[in-house]
Scaffold this active site. Structure first.
Site, PDB file in Angstrom:
ATOM      1  CG  ASN A 223      28.902   2.200  24.900  1.00 32.28           C
ATOM      2  OD1 ASN A 223      29.216   1.031  24.647  1.00 32.28           O
ATOM      3  ND2 ASN A 223      28.904   3.145  23.987  1.00 32.28           N
TER       4      ASN A 223
ATOM      5  CG  PHE B 195      29.508  14.178  26.692  1.00 28.74           C
ATOM      6  CD1 PHE B 195      29.603  14.530  25.359  1.00 28.74           C
ATOM      7  CD2 PHE B 195      30.339  14.817  27.602  1.00 28.74           C
ATOM      8  CE1 PHE B 195      30.495  15.506  24.939  1.00 28.74           C
ATOM      9  CE2 PHE B 195      31.226  15.789  27.206  1.00 28.74           C
ATOM     10  CZ  PHE B 195      31.311  16.139  25.868  1.00 28.74           C
TER      11      PHE B 195
ATOM     12  CB  SER C  99      22.649  13.872  16.995  1.00 28.32           C
ATOM     13  OG  SER C  99      22.792  13.205  15.778  1.00 28.32           O
TER      14      SER C  99
ATOM     15  CE1 TYR D  16      21.648   8.958  20.156  1.00 30.35           C
ATOM     16  CE2 TYR D  16      21.491   9.364  17.793  1.00 30.35           C
ATOM     17  CZ  TYR D  16      22.101   9.597  19.012  1.00 30.35           C
ATOM     18  OH  TYR D  16      23.147  10.482  19.100  1.00 30.35           O
TER      19      TYR D  16
ATOM     20  CE  LYS E  50      21.718  12.421  21.621  1.00 32.22           C
ATOM     21  NZ  LYS E  50      22.349  12.665  22.900  1.00 32.22           N
TER      22      LYS E  50
ATOM     23  CG  PHE F 130      27.347  17.295  11.201  1.00 31.48           C
ATOM     24  CD1 PHE F 130      26.989  18.339  12.059  1.00 31.48           C
ATOM     25  CD2 PHE F 130      26.565  17.092  10.082  1.00 31.48           C
ATOM     26  CE1 PHE F 130      25.889  19.155  11.796  1.00 31.48           C
ATOM     27  CE2 PHE F 130      25.471  17.907   9.807  1.00 31.48           C
ATOM     28  CZ  PHE F 130      25.132  18.938  10.655  1.00 31.48           C
ATOM     29  CG  ASN F 131      28.713  11.133  10.676  1.00 36.91           C
ATOM     30  OD1 ASN F 131      27.820  11.979  10.614  1.00 36.91           O
ATOM     31  ND2 ASN F 131      28.513   9.881  10.360  1.00 36.91           N
TER      32      ASN F 131
ATOM     33  CG  ASN G  19      28.607   4.431  14.511  1.00 36.59           C
ATOM     34  OD1 ASN G  19      28.581   4.229  15.716  1.00 36.59           O
ATOM     35  ND2 ASN G  19      27.594   4.958  13.869  1.00 36.59           N
TER      36      ASN G  19
ATOM     37  NE  ARG H 222      25.443   9.736   7.095  1.00 31.51           N
ATOM     38  CZ  ARG H 222      24.686   9.489   6.019  1.00 31.51           C
ATOM     39  NH1 ARG H 222      24.842  10.204   4.913  1.00 31.51           N
ATOM     40  NH2 ARG H 222      23.767   8.548   6.050  1.00 31.51           N
TER      41      ARG H 222
ATOM     42  NE  ARG I 111      23.442   2.141   8.476  1.00 32.37           N
ATOM     43  CZ  ARG I 111      24.416   2.629   9.249  1.00 32.37           C
ATOM     44  NH1 ARG I 111      25.120   1.813  10.008  1.00 32.37           N
ATOM     45  NH2 ARG I 111      24.714   3.905   9.249  1.00 32.37           N
TER      46      ARG I 111
HETATM   47  P1  NAD Z   1      29.628   6.864  24.374  1.00 33.20           P
HETATM   48  O1  NAD Z   1      28.649   5.748  24.482  1.00 33.20           O
HETATM   49  O2  NAD Z   1      31.036   6.536  24.069  1.00 33.20           O
HETATM   50  O3  NAD Z   1      29.592   7.737  25.723  1.00 33.20           O
HETATM   51  C1  NAD Z   1      28.427   7.907  26.483  1.00 33.20           C
HETATM   52  C2  NAD Z   1      28.803   7.644  27.945  1.00 33.20           C
HETATM   53  O4  NAD Z   1      27.648   7.845  28.749  1.00 33.20           O
HETATM   54  C3  NAD Z   1      29.283   6.223  28.194  1.00 33.20           C
HETATM   55  O5  NAD Z   1      30.495   6.251  28.918  1.00 33.20           O
HETATM   56  C4  NAD Z   1      28.164   5.570  29.006  1.00 33.20           C
HETATM   57  O6  NAD Z   1      28.669   4.621  29.906  1.00 33.20           O
HETATM   58  C5  NAD Z   1      27.558   6.771  29.696  1.00 33.20           C
HETATM   59  N1  NAD Z   1      26.129   6.666  30.038  1.00 33.20           N
HETATM   60  C6  NAD Z   1      25.086   6.340  29.234  1.00 33.20           C
HETATM   61  N2  NAD Z   1      23.935   6.439  29.906  1.00 33.20           N
HETATM   62  C7  NAD Z   1      24.238   6.841  31.162  1.00 33.20           C
HETATM   63  C8  NAD Z   1      23.476   7.134  32.322  1.00 33.20           C
HETATM   64  N3  NAD Z   1      22.146   7.028  32.325  1.00 33.20           N
HETATM   65  N4  NAD Z   1      24.137   7.517  33.436  1.00 33.20           N
HETATM   66  C9  NAD Z   1      25.492   7.624  33.470  1.00 33.20           C
HETATM   67  N5  NAD Z   1      26.263   7.381  32.396  1.00 33.20           N
HETATM   68  C10 NAD Z   1      25.631   6.998  31.258  1.00 33.20           C
HETATM   69  O7  NAD Z   1      29.044   7.896  23.304  1.00 33.20           O
HETATM   70  P2  NAD Z   1      29.747   9.143  22.611  1.00 33.20           P
HETATM   71  O8  NAD Z   1      30.005   8.803  21.190  1.00 33.20           O
HETATM   72  O9  NAD Z   1      30.845   9.647  23.454  1.00 33.20           O
HETATM   73  O10 NAD Z   1      28.515  10.160  22.619  1.00 33.20           O
HETATM   74  C11 NAD Z   1      28.351  11.103  23.657  1.00 33.20           C
HETATM   75  C12 NAD Z   1      27.040  11.854  23.414  1.00 33.20           C
HETATM   76  O11 NAD Z   1      27.088  12.452  22.128  1.00 33.20           O
HETATM   77  C13 NAD Z   1      25.809  10.963  23.443  1.00 33.20           C
HETATM   78  O12 NAD Z   1      24.757  11.672  24.046  1.00 33.20           O
HETATM   79  C14 NAD Z   1      25.513  10.744  21.977  1.00 33.20           C
HETATM   80  O13 NAD Z   1      24.165  10.485  21.732  1.00 33.20           O
HETATM   81  C15 NAD Z   1      25.942  12.078  21.377  1.00 33.20           C
HETATM   82  N6  NAD Z   1      26.292  11.975  19.953  1.00 33.20           N
HETATM   83  C16 NAD Z   1      27.209  11.054  19.544  1.00 33.20           C
HETATM   84  C17 NAD Z   1      27.498  10.919  18.181  1.00 33.20           C
HETATM   85  C18 NAD Z   1      28.473   9.871  17.697  1.00 33.20           C
HETATM   86  O14 NAD Z   1      28.425   9.531  16.520  1.00 33.20           O
HETATM   87  N7  NAD Z   1      29.382   9.371  18.534  1.00 33.20           N
HETATM   88  C19 NAD Z   1      26.862  11.752  17.253  1.00 33.20           C
HETATM   89  C20 NAD Z   1      25.953  12.699  17.705  1.00 33.20           C
HETATM   90  C21 NAD Z   1      25.676  12.803  19.064  1.00 33.20           C
HETATM   91  N1  UFG Z   2      28.520   2.501   6.611  1.00 33.38           N
HETATM   92  C1  UFG Z   2      28.900   1.467   5.792  1.00 33.38           C
HETATM   93  N2  UFG Z   2      29.282   0.289   6.365  1.00 33.38           N
HETATM   94  C2  UFG Z   2      29.310   0.107   7.703  1.00 33.38           C
HETATM   95  C3  UFG Z   2      28.940   1.188   8.547  1.00 33.38           C
HETATM   96  C4  UFG Z   2      28.533   2.374   7.955  1.00 33.38           C
HETATM   97  O1  UFG Z   2      28.883   1.583   4.573  1.00 33.38           O
HETATM   98  O2  UFG Z   2      29.647  -0.997   8.161  1.00 33.38           O
HETATM   99  C5  UFG Z   2      28.117   3.779   6.002  1.00 33.38           C
HETATM  100  C6  UFG Z   2      26.676   4.145   6.318  1.00 33.38           C
HETATM  101  O3  UFG Z   2      25.801   3.545   5.406  1.00 33.38           O
HETATM  102  C7  UFG Z   2      26.729   5.668   6.204  1.00 33.38           C
HETATM  103  C8  UFG Z   2      28.165   6.016   6.617  1.00 33.38           C
HETATM  104  O4  UFG Z   2      28.900   4.814   6.532  1.00 33.38           O
HETATM  105  O5  UFG Z   2      26.564   6.022   4.886  1.00 33.38           O
HETATM  106  C9  UFG Z   2      28.248   6.555   8.027  1.00 33.38           C
HETATM  107  O6  UFG Z   2      27.565   5.639   8.892  1.00 33.38           O
HETATM  108  P1  UFG Z   2      27.700   5.698  10.476  1.00 33.38           P
HETATM  109  O7  UFG Z   2      26.883   4.556  11.015  1.00 33.38           O
HETATM  110  O8  UFG Z   2      29.129   5.755  10.858  1.00 33.38           O
HETATM  111  O9  UFG Z   2      27.071   7.082  10.859  1.00 33.38           O
HETATM  112  P2  UFG Z   2      25.620   7.679  10.553  1.00 33.38           P
HETATM  113  O10 UFG Z   2      25.825   8.826   9.621  1.00 33.38           O
HETATM  114  O11 UFG Z   2      24.650   6.656  10.152  1.00 33.38           O
HETATM  115  O12 UFG Z   2      25.146   8.152  12.015  1.00 33.38           O
HETATM  116  C10 UFG Z   2      25.998   8.839  12.901  1.00 33.38           C
HETATM  117  C11 UFG Z   2      25.752   8.399  14.347  1.00 33.38           C
HETATM  118  C12 UFG Z   2      24.409   8.847  14.836  1.00 33.38           C
HETATM  119  C13 UFG Z   2      24.173  10.293  14.588  1.00 33.38           C
HETATM  120  C14 UFG Z   2      24.466  10.641  13.173  1.00 33.38           C
HETATM  121  C15 UFG Z   2      24.432  12.133  13.065  1.00 33.38           C
HETATM  122  O13 UFG Z   2      25.800   6.984  14.446  1.00 33.38           O
HETATM  123  O14 UFG Z   2      24.399   8.700  16.243  1.00 33.38           O
HETATM  124  O15 UFG Z   2      25.770  10.189  12.789  1.00 33.38           O
HETATM  125  O16 UFG Z   2      24.780  12.551  11.838  1.00 33.38           O
HETATM  126  F1  UFG Z   2      22.895  10.626  14.866  1.00 33.38           F
END
Ligand code: NAD
Ligand code: UFG
Length: 336
Positions: A35, A80, A124, A149, A153, A178-179, A199, A231, A293
């Site tokens: 990703n 990560f 998360s 998912y 966690k 958080f977000n 997102n 959020r 949603r």
């Molecule tokens: P991201 O997808 O941008 O980054 C994750 C990276 O891990 C990617 O580069 C992907 O290629 C790599 N990857 C996935 N599986 C792998 C594997 N098995 N081996 C090697 N590489 C692997 O995601 P992000 O937003 O940077 O999130 C990082 C971490 O934080 C994740 O664990 C995610 O679940 C957690 N997290 C993210 C959010 C969010 O909203 N972005 C919120 C809460 C927690």
């Molecule tokens: N939303 C919209 N339209 C869209 C996308 C999102 O209205 O096209 C709204 C959602 O309904 C929500 C808010 O925007 O109310 C935030 O949505 P996100 O999908 O951006 O984020 P979430 O809060 O659903 O979830 C995110 C991450 C999860 C993580 C969580 C932790 O995607 O990985 O935050 O709080 F687990």
């Protein structure tokens, strides 16, 4: 200190690697690019003017991990790597359980073997599930997961707790994000998923640069002041800095398992985010209201006071910064 960053080419990982290098840590990345893109490595080097070591591969690959630990003296790991799309995890749960949990188990086994016992894990806010109050504090129990998912966690947090019970020489820091939104000030790294984003901020960005016609706001009939969901949005650079604080804290404290919320402590509604984005970037977004949603909670935000008290960390970037930096990044990506 040399830190192994799994998933270091991803959105949060790449920003954290920049902060690590800026703070004179050495960094080794393992990422399978499932990703993310290899170009991120060069961008990190351009931003920081520092070297970074990269291994392309899967964290589930035990031989590769053993080789990385043999070739480098790793002092700590920030983990990560993982799959993170909530909706996709409902459709292909086995892929999520396999990727997220197996990679963590493999990593922990190799860390134990190599006597590297310092890990920071990306958890998360989703692990709180549904609570009686929207303000999540670390003393609350984990709630019922709303997706596979989220369950990965929660399971990994439990695995880490059990590991610590069996081996109290481990230093384990669980960070509950958080977000995360925003991007690096350089505009070189940020979040630009392929296809239609799930997102909010990535979707807003695609609408802002006319790659998608309009944003659908999922529900305006929630019991919140403007009817849209609330959020706790956090700038990804603030989040990255939280990891440096977590490493410093682990370095200066006895082995233990430490859990922190990383959020701003302020709730922002989807409607407020849209207005803030328009104002910060002086543009108009096409949007409409649609159905709720499935699985969305009306409102939650962090109590970040433990992170302030124990890590000396709090968010510094404003909502306006998050909106400006995100838009700067997407316009740079598009070469506008
Ligand atoms: P991201 O997808 O941008 O980054 C994750 C990276 O891990 C990617 O580069 C992907 O290629 C790599 N990857 C996935 N599986 C792998 C594997 N098995 N081996 C090697 N590489 C692997 O995601 P992000 O937003 O940077 O999130 C990082 C971490 O934080 C994740 O664990 C995610 O679940 C957690 N997290 C993210 C959010 C969010 O909203 N972005 C919120 C809460 C927690
Ligand atoms: N939303 C919209 N339209 C869209 C996308 C999102 O209205 O096209 C709204 C959602 O309904 C929500 C808010 O925007 O109310 C935030 O949505 P996100 O999908 O951006 O984020 P979430 O809060 O659903 O979830 C995110 C991450 C999860 C993580 C969580 C932790 O995607 O990985 O935050 O709080 F687990």
């Amino acid at each position: 200190m040399k830190i192994l960053v799994t998933g270091g080419c991803g959105f949060i990982g790449s920003h954290t690697v920049c902060e690590l290098l800026d703070n004179d840590y050495e960094v080794v990345i393992i990422d399978n690019l499932s990703n993310s893109k290899i170009e991120v490595i060069d961008k990190i080097k351009r931003i920081t003017n520092k070297e970074v070591y990269f291994y392309e591969g899967n964290v589930q690959d035990k031989d590769l991990l053993q080789r990385i630990f043999k070739e480098n003296t790793i002092d700590g790991v920030i983990h990560f790597a993982g799959l993170k799309a909530v909706g996709e995890s409902v459709k292909v749960p086995l892929m999520y359980y396999c990727n997220n949990i197996d990679s963590t188990l493999t990593l922990l086994e190799v860390m134990s073997e190599c006597n590297c016992k310092n890990i920071v894990f990306s958890s998360s806010a989703t692990v709180y599930g549904v609570q009686d109050t929207p303000k999540y504090v670390e003393t609350m129990d984990r709630g019922k997961s709303s997706s596979p998912y989220g369950e990965t966690k929660a399971i990994i947090e439990k695995i880490l707790e059990d590991l610590y019970t069996s081996d109290p020489t481990f230093k384990i820091t669980i960070l509950r994000y958080f977000n995360p939104v925003g991007a690096h000030k350089s505009g070189l790294i940020g979040e630009n998923p392929n296809g239609i984003p799930n997102n909010l901020m990535p979707y807003i960005l695609k609408v802002a640069v006319h790659e998608l016609p309009e944003l659908t706001i999922f529900g305006n009939d929630y019991d919140t002041p403007d009817g849209t969901c609330i959020r706790d949005y956090i700038h990804v650079v603030d989040l990255a800095k939280g990891h440096i604080k977590a490493l410093e804290h682990a370095h200066n404290h006895e082995p233990n398992i430490y859990t922190y919320n990383l959020g701003s402590g302020h709730g922002v509604s989807v409607g407020e985010m849209v207005t803030a984005f328009e104002k910060a970037n002086n543009l108009k977004l096409n949007y409409k209201y649609g159905a709720r949603r499935e699985g969305d909670l009306p409102e939650y935000y962090a109590d970040p006071s433990k992170a302030l008290r124990e890590l000396g960390w709090k968010t510094e970037e404003s909502l306006e910064d998050m909106c400006k930096d995100s838009y700067h990044f997407i316009t740079m990506e598009k070469g506008e």
